[in-house]
Design an enzyme around this catalytic site. Sequence first.
Site, PDB file in Angstrom:
ATOM      1  CG  ASP A  54       1.915  -6.007   0.359  1.00 28.52           C
ATOM      2  OD1 ASP A  54       2.082  -5.600   1.273  1.00 28.52           O
ATOM      3  OD2 ASP A  54       0.744  -5.563  -0.455  1.00 28.52           O
ATOM      4  CG  HIS A  63      -1.760  -3.624   1.507  1.00 25.11           C
ATOM      5  ND1 HIS A  63      -0.768  -3.584   0.750  1.00 25.11           N
ATOM      6  CD2 HIS A  63      -2.076  -2.755   1.911  1.00 25.11           C
ATOM      7  CE1 HIS A  63      -0.533  -2.174   0.584  1.00 25.11           C
ATOM      8  NE2 HIS A  63      -1.412  -1.531   1.185  1.00 25.11           N
TER       9      HIS A  63
HETATM   10 ZN   LIG Z   1       2.468   0.577  -0.585  1.00 27.00          ZN
HETATM   11 ZN   LIG Z   2      -0.040   0.859  -2.704  1.00 26.69          ZN
END
Ligand SMILES: [Zn+2]
Ligand SMILES: [Zn+2]
Length: 563
Positions: free
Chosen positions: A203, A377
């Site tokens: 990510d 994130h």
């Molecule tokens: Zn996402």
């Molecule tokens: Zn997500």
Amino acid sequence: MNTNKKLPLVKRFNDDNFKFFSLGGLGEVGKNMYIFEIGDEIIIIDSGILFPDSSFGIDYLIPDYTYLKENEDKILGLFITHGHEDHIGGIPYLLKNVKVPKVYANGLAIGLINNKLKEFPNLKIDLNEFNDNSVYKFKNFEVSFFRTNHSIPDSFGIALLTKYGYVLHTGDFKFDFTPLGKQSDYYKLTQYSKKGVKLLLSDSTNSQITTFAPSEKDISMSIRNIFSQIQGRIIIATFASNVYRVQQIIEASVTHGRKIIIFGRSMEKTIRVGQQLGYITAPKGTFITAKEFPHLPPEKITILSTGSQGEPLAALSRIANGTHRQIKIIPGDTIVFSSSAIPGNQESINNTINKLFRAGAEVIVNSPLTDTHTSGHASADELKLMLVLTQPEYFVPVHGEFAMQRTHIDIAIRTGVDKDKCFALENGQVLTLNHKEGIVKSRVQAGTVYIDSNRSIIDGTIIKERKLLAEDGMLTAIFTVKDRKQIAAPGIVSRGFIYMKNSEELVSNIQKKAKETLDRYLKTHKVPNFTSVKGFISNELSNYIYELTERKPIIIPIIMQIE
Ligand SMILES: [Zn+2]
Ligand SMILES: [Zn+2]
């Protein structure tokens, strides 16, 4: 590295190498869809949508599924990492177009997928629930799962064991050592690396943020602090998708004796599904209806609303505009924005904030409640930790715009990944791996499909025209021709381009240019061809108007022939 055009397009692979590519999610945050292929087997991870920056009649964007359609005999299944729309929103469209034998998901994602499919009663889905210890064995892949932390419960990374080693896909994640839900599975990550991680896909959303994301437990404390200081009604605007944040706000309200009213469709949906599955809990009577709340004193009310990004149709914008049917701002109200601006939204958010201030409310934009890390994130240091734990040989940053991918590659190199084994791929570019090498030498069809509010597909050209119309408007030139001669000055009509009454000189110049252009054409062409004459006029007029105004309206010439 825009090499997409030069790479040869492949419709079907006939080899036994490992191939990875994305049909969505690279160079963008949204419509995630990652494809893994060996021989006659394909594994799909996630099937998301992307919400457009500006609407032009589009509700959302999905990937082009052509490659999957043409190779559907190879598809083993679709594996879902978690329940956010950019990972599950495309499932109905995928299933409508492509035969996918099985879909695998866990917990809240299962609930949200089932809820979504209610709107598509004719779709058949074989939905299976995996758990922390599930292992699915296929000829070329063995699929297992590792739990991660994110802004929604039940987020997983997916591990594919292949003959070339482990391929790990992190899904959306952050590291939170004191999370609200379960811990990330650190042990499994180290086990994978012990056996050898060939490729890591990680990510990239927050790769450009350097500070470690604050723990959810600390955020809970901050929310309680804010609640203890506010006297009047509290209106909180947040993303419905941040299930933890929603639950934290509910708990703080209960502690301070406040009842909660919900505004906004996506918020209602999240809370309903979250309650059914036990992710959102509140004592009976916590939620009240629009009818009940006028009878409560302000200090007993929390309003949970969508619209933290200033979206014009969301509940908060309507409240700010005074057009919401059930609630008006009163002095003493405090509005708390609990998510920071997504780039590009700042102006509409400021608009909403100004209106709220003008209506007499207090507005809190920056507080510990503000989710500056967009929605859970990993930032640079957490990404390093993932890289260090998994020790991949090859690395591809996913889930992010190109700059985020590039920054993520720099991070990977610093943790020791060979720079020649890092790839900033674009959607459709294929990374091929075997025991000897890893190279990008081909691409598959990838692109964007536009979906409107009726759930039908709109052609890309139409979107381009709508954009042009919205930006520069249109201009029609109407010619009257008899015996190959113009018998009147061309009529000029425009919409969204110039206000004709204030632009007489410009209009008369355009008129002269239009007349002169058609005369020129008629002189040089014995047999007029009406398609070519229209193209010729459009071109000439467009260039002329651009010189005068630096704008390019859509030009529609109409030629009326009089017998
Ligand atoms: Zn996402
Ligand atoms: Zn997500």
